[in-house]
Design an enzyme around this catalytic site. Structure first.
Site, PDB file in Angstrom:
ATOM      1  N   ILE A 194      45.075  60.861 -19.941  1.00 18.47           N
ATOM      2  CA  ILE A 194      45.057  60.487 -21.354  1.00 18.47           C
ATOM      3  C   ILE A 194      44.479  59.083 -21.562  1.00 18.47           C
ATOM      4  O   ILE A 194      43.611  58.877 -22.411  1.00 18.47           O
ATOM      5  CB  ILE A 194      46.480  60.604 -21.969  1.00 18.47           C
ATOM      6  CG1 ILE A 194      46.881  62.087 -22.003  1.00 18.47           C
ATOM      7  CG2 ILE A 194      46.513  60.006 -23.372  1.00 18.47           C
ATOM      8  CD1 ILE A 194      48.190  62.375 -22.701  1.00 18.47           C
ATOM      9  N   GLY A 196      42.439  57.269 -19.702  1.00 18.18           N
ATOM     10  CA  GLY A 196      41.000  57.252 -19.414  1.00 18.18           C
ATOM     11  C   GLY A 196      40.194  57.883 -20.544  1.00 18.18           C
ATOM     12  O   GLY A 196      39.174  57.342 -20.977  1.00 18.18           O
ATOM     13  N   ASP A 324      60.161  54.149 -18.300  1.00 15.81           N
ATOM     14  CA  ASP A 324      59.140  54.375 -17.272  1.00 15.81           C
ATOM     15  C   ASP A 324      59.610  54.077 -15.850  1.00 15.81           C
ATOM     16  O   ASP A 324      59.026  54.578 -14.899  1.00 15.81           O
ATOM     17  CB  ASP A 324      57.926  53.450 -17.533  1.00 15.81           C
ATOM     18  CG  ASP A 324      56.997  53.988 -18.610  1.00 15.81           C
ATOM     19  OD1 ASP A 324      57.384  54.927 -19.324  1.00 15.81           O
ATOM     20  OD2 ASP A 324      55.876  53.453 -18.731  1.00 15.81           O
ATOM     21  N   HIS A 456      49.592  73.080 -50.049  1.00 18.12           N
ATOM     22  CA  HIS A 456      48.179  73.430 -49.984  1.00 18.12           C
ATOM     23  C   HIS A 456      47.351  72.410 -50.754  1.00 18.12           C
ATOM     24  O   HIS A 456      47.757  72.009 -51.847  1.00 18.12           O
ATOM     25  CB  HIS A 456      47.974  74.818 -50.608  1.00 18.12           C
ATOM     26  CG  HIS A 456      46.526  75.212 -50.672  1.00 18.12           C
ATOM     27  ND1 HIS A 456      45.837  75.638 -49.562  1.00 18.12           N
ATOM     28  CD2 HIS A 456      45.640  75.212 -51.707  1.00 18.12           C
ATOM     29  CE1 HIS A 456      44.583  75.901 -49.918  1.00 18.12           C
ATOM     30  NE2 HIS A 456      44.445  75.652 -51.211  1.00 18.12           N
TER      31      HIS A 456
HETATM   32  P1  FAD Z   1      57.661  48.888 -20.784  1.00 14.08           P
HETATM   33  O1  FAD Z   1      57.065  49.133 -22.091  1.00 14.08           O
HETATM   34  O2  FAD Z   1      56.754  48.752 -19.606  1.00 14.08           O
HETATM   35  O3  FAD Z   1      58.529  47.568 -20.943  1.00 14.08           O
HETATM   36  C1  FAD Z   1      59.190  46.963 -19.884  1.00 14.08           C
HETATM   37  C2  FAD Z   1      59.330  45.478 -20.180  1.00 14.08           C
HETATM   38  O4  FAD Z   1      60.225  44.914 -19.229  1.00 14.08           O
HETATM   39  C3  FAD Z   1      58.045  44.706 -20.059  1.00 14.08           C
HETATM   40  O5  FAD Z   1      57.769  44.014 -21.247  1.00 14.08           O
HETATM   41  C4  FAD Z   1      58.277  43.741 -18.897  1.00 14.08           C
HETATM   42  O6  FAD Z   1      57.690  42.475 -19.101  1.00 14.08           O
HETATM   43  C5  FAD Z   1      59.789  43.630 -18.903  1.00 14.08           C
HETATM   44  N1  FAD Z   1      60.346  43.296 -17.584  1.00 14.08           N
HETATM   45  C6  FAD Z   1      60.119  43.923 -16.397  1.00 14.08           C
HETATM   46  N2  FAD Z   1      60.876  43.399 -15.430  1.00 14.08           N
HETATM   47  C7  FAD Z   1      61.607  42.405 -16.008  1.00 14.08           C
HETATM   48  C8  FAD Z   1      62.576  41.497 -15.534  1.00 14.08           C
HETATM   49  N3  FAD Z   1      62.976  41.517 -14.255  1.00 14.08           N
HETATM   50  N4  FAD Z   1      63.098  40.607 -16.396  1.00 14.08           N
HETATM   51  C9  FAD Z   1      62.727  40.569 -17.696  1.00 14.08           C
HETATM   52  N5  FAD Z   1      61.818  41.423 -18.204  1.00 14.08           N
HETATM   53  C10 FAD Z   1      61.272  42.331 -17.377  1.00 14.08           C
HETATM   54  N6  FAD Z   1      52.993  56.034 -24.568  1.00 14.08           N
HETATM   55  C11 FAD Z   1      53.124  56.784 -25.682  1.00 14.08           C
HETATM   56  O7  FAD Z   1      54.182  57.362 -25.909  1.00 14.08           O
HETATM   57  N7  FAD Z   1      52.094  56.899 -26.575  1.00 14.08           N
HETATM   58  C12 FAD Z   1      50.896  56.298 -26.383  1.00 14.08           C
HETATM   59  O8  FAD Z   1      49.989  56.422 -27.213  1.00 14.08           O
HETATM   60  C13 FAD Z   1      50.727  55.499 -25.219  1.00 14.08           C
HETATM   61  N8  FAD Z   1      49.564  54.866 -24.986  1.00 14.08           N
HETATM   62  C14 FAD Z   1      49.452  54.066 -23.900  1.00 14.08           C
HETATM   63  C15 FAD Z   1      48.239  53.418 -23.681  1.00 14.08           C
HETATM   64  C16 FAD Z   1      48.081  52.593 -22.599  1.00 14.08           C
HETATM   65  C17 FAD Z   1      46.765  51.880 -22.405  1.00 14.08           C
HETATM   66  C18 FAD Z   1      49.162  52.390 -21.688  1.00 14.08           C
HETATM   67  C19 FAD Z   1      49.034  51.483 -20.522  1.00 14.08           C
HETATM   68  C20 FAD Z   1      50.364  53.056 -21.891  1.00 14.08           C
HETATM   69  C21 FAD Z   1      50.525  53.900 -22.987  1.00 14.08           C
HETATM   70  N9  FAD Z   1      51.722  54.593 -23.218  1.00 14.08           N
HETATM   71  C22 FAD Z   1      51.826  55.387 -24.323  1.00 14.08           C
HETATM   72  C23 FAD Z   1      52.884  54.491 -22.301  1.00 14.08           C
HETATM   73  C24 FAD Z   1      53.936  53.535 -22.854  1.00 14.08           C
HETATM   74  O9  FAD Z   1      53.364  52.275 -23.032  1.00 14.08           O
HETATM   75  C25 FAD Z   1      55.138  53.464 -21.926  1.00 14.08           C
HETATM   76  O10 FAD Z   1      55.617  54.751 -21.655  1.00 14.08           O
HETATM   77  C26 FAD Z   1      56.267  52.635 -22.525  1.00 14.08           C
HETATM   78  O11 FAD Z   1      55.840  51.337 -22.812  1.00 14.08           O
HETATM   79  C27 FAD Z   1      57.485  52.599 -21.582  1.00 14.08           C
HETATM   80  O12 FAD Z   1      58.496  51.837 -22.141  1.00 14.08           O
HETATM   81  P2  FAD Z   1      59.559  51.076 -21.227  1.00 14.08           P
HETATM   82  O13 FAD Z   1      60.467  50.379 -22.176  1.00 14.08           O
HETATM   83  O14 FAD Z   1      60.135  51.994 -20.239  1.00 14.08           O
HETATM   84  O15 FAD Z   1      58.721  50.002 -20.378  1.00 14.08           O
END
Ligand code: FAD
Length: 477
Positions: A194, A196, A324, A456
């Site tokens: 997705i 890419g 994630d 519609h």
């Molecule tokens: P993250 O968003 O990765 O957040 C984790 C945070 O934890 C980060 O800010 C990091 O700095 C912080 N952190 C890590 N370790 C520590 C620590 N030890 N102490 C303090 N802070 C820390 N998903 C969709 O659903 N729709 C989309 O359209 C989509 N488009 C995307 C496009 C791109 C280019 C990319 C790269 C990803 C995309 N995603 C999309 C995926 C989506 O971004 C992730 O699934 C989502 O951000 C995951 O959320 P999260 O809270 O698990 O982790």
């Protein structure tokens, strides 16, 4: 001498999983803190993921339409339609800033304490927050937060390609591709997933020649096969070149060029693909660097994911993991749902997510969106099913919009006629899939959907007609 602060809930990571968990916990009355080391809230999604990519997708689509699609609509543009790449990037940056700032406001409104710094395990009940010099407003000194409950939401990072060095200039990751200062004449992309394909769409509309290099014989491995085939066809029509069944052997920068060495998976034929920019988009991997999870012995599986049970619990029931960095699809809305469920589990002992009903969307044009089972999954599971399809060319709104590529395909159980899966390729598919999610969640049959009055002329009538087609006959096709 570390200061000590006591909280009911401490969340590590301020991405979609973490910030939603923190807000929910505060709303349920918990004294809550969130630790984030990036310098802004919103995680990957808001800073370098979902949001900036969608800003670029939307504006590149508008540009492309104005440049190539306005005449036939009766819009004569005097003078040329030009791209101002600096403003194009600035518009995206402004949106990102507004949204990440918005979360800070939500934290204030809900009473979540925001610690700017690196969070790491000091013990099973203590998180140490360390200053991160590069970020504004970071904690001044090491601070210990003791917590009854800890939620880890540290997210993911770009998976590196062995042997290829990312310089974020000519050889870029999904982060670098969001901020290019000029449009590459030739853009090569490793990975037909997705990310890419979305980034390929952006730059293809802005004039790049895009080549997708994919190891598998086709793109869209997780899509319904028929939809994946249609997707590849549409993108090809837009000028994408696909090198499928092709293995990347290496890539090197040569001044302003990048040479990508590839080899046919079947015939072993070697070739060099020359590009101005190479995007490495082979996936993401869990991120636990600096967390010090080993100190308290949290389990990590072979793919680097923190191990949890069905209640998001690690071996310590008060330490939960979401988003994630653990199992499941790497999607922002999945992380958010888990954030809410994990907090509800703390409060009530119950918290539930239907992992069979998590939508996926690719924001290309036409968009591709799906939820529930694919045809190949139903076949593998030996479930007898019926198909209902409706093409957008027969939908009046798509016609009026002169945007008729694609179709709605729904899959229902042969016997009960309950909805099992929905697959849409077409304009606004990402919005339309929400209706399928609701139907799936409440066990609607195709007839239930078809009996609901749809406005519609709307694109969503195609979803109703596909449902009608699944158990009877469509009216407009
Ligand atoms: P993250 O968003 O990765 O957040 C984790 C945070 O934890 C980060 O800010 C990091 O700095 C912080 N952190 C890590 N370790 C520590 C620590 N030890 N102490 C303090 N802070 C820390 N998903 C969709 O659903 N729709 C989309 O359209 C989509 N488009 C995307 C496009 C791109 C280019 C990319 C790269 C990803 C995309 N995603 C999309 C995926 C989506 O971004 C992730 O699934 C989502 O951000 C995951 O959320 P999260 O809270 O698990 O982790």
């Amino acid at each position: 001498n570390a200061e000590k602060a006591k909280h009911d809930v401490v969340v590590i990571g301020g991405g979609p999983g973490g910030y939603i968990a923190a807000i929910k916990a505060a709303q349920l009355g918990y004294n809550t803190a969130c630790v984030e080391k990036r310098g802004s809230l919103g995680g990957t999604c808001l800073n370098v993921g979902c949001i900036p990519s969608k800003a670029l997708l939307n504006n590149s689509h508008l540009y492309h339409q104005m440049k190539h699609d306005s005449k036939q609509r009766g819009i004569d543009i005097q003078g040329s339609v030009d791209l101002n790449i600096a403003q194009f990037q600035k518009a995206k940056d402004t949106i990102v800033k507004q949204l990440t700032g918005g979360i800070e406001m939500l934290f204030k409104k809900n009473g979540v304490k925001y610690y700017k710094g690196l969070g790491s395990f000091e013990s099973e009940t203590e998180i140490k927050v360390s200053p991160v010099e590069e970020i504004e407003g970071t904690v001044k000194e090491e601070t210990i937060l003791s917590a009854d409950n800890i939620i880890v939401a540290t997210g993911s990072e770009v998976t590196p390609f062995p042997g290829i060095t990312i310089d974020e200039e000519r050889i870029v990751s999904s982060t670098g591709i969001l901020s290019l200062k000029e449009i590459p004449k030739k853009l090569a992309i490793i990975g037909g997933g997705i990310i890419g394909l979305e980034m390929g769409s952006v730059y293809s509309r802005l004039g790049s020649e895009v080549t997708i290099i994919e190891f598998q014989p086709a793109i869209g491995a997780t899509m319904d096969q028929e939809v994946a085939t249609a997707t590849q066809k549409f993108l090809k029509k837009q000028g994408f070149q696909f090198k499928t069944s092709t293995k990347v052997m290496g890539a090197t920068r040569d001044g302003d060029k990048v040479n990508v060495e590839v080899e046919g998976v079947k015939d072993g034929k070697k070739e060099t693909i020359e590009a101005d920019v190479l995007l490495v988009a082979i996936g993401r991997r869990p991120y636990v660097q600096g967390l010090n999870a080993e100190k308290i012995g949290l389990d990590v599986d072979k793919r680097g994911r923190l191990v949890i049970d069905s209640k998001f619990q690690t071996k310590f029931p008060h330490i939960k993991v979401i988003g994630d960095v653990t199992f499941g699809p790497m999607l922002a809305h999945k992380a958010e749902e888990e954030g809410v469920a994990a907090v509800e589990l703390i409060k009530t002992g119950h918290g539930h997510i239907n992992y069979g009903n998590i939508p996926s969307v690719m924001y290309s044009h036409p968009e591709v969106a799906w939820v529930g089972k694919t045809e190949q999954e139903l076949k593998n599971d030996g479930i007898s099913y019926k198909i209902g399809k409706f093409p957008f060319v027969a939908n009046s709104r798509a016609k009026t919009n002169m945007d008729t590529e694609g179709f709605v395909k729904i899959l229902i159980d042969s016997e009960t006629e309950r909805l099992l899966g929905a697959h849409i390729i077409g304009p606004n598919a990402g919005e339309m899939i929400a209706e399928a999610g609701l139907a799936l969640e409440y066990g609607a049959s195709a007839e239930d959907i078809a009996r609901v009055c749809h406005a519609h002329p709307t694109l969503s009538e195609a979803f109703k007609e596909a449902s009608l087609a699944a158990f009877n006959k469509p009216l407009n096709f």
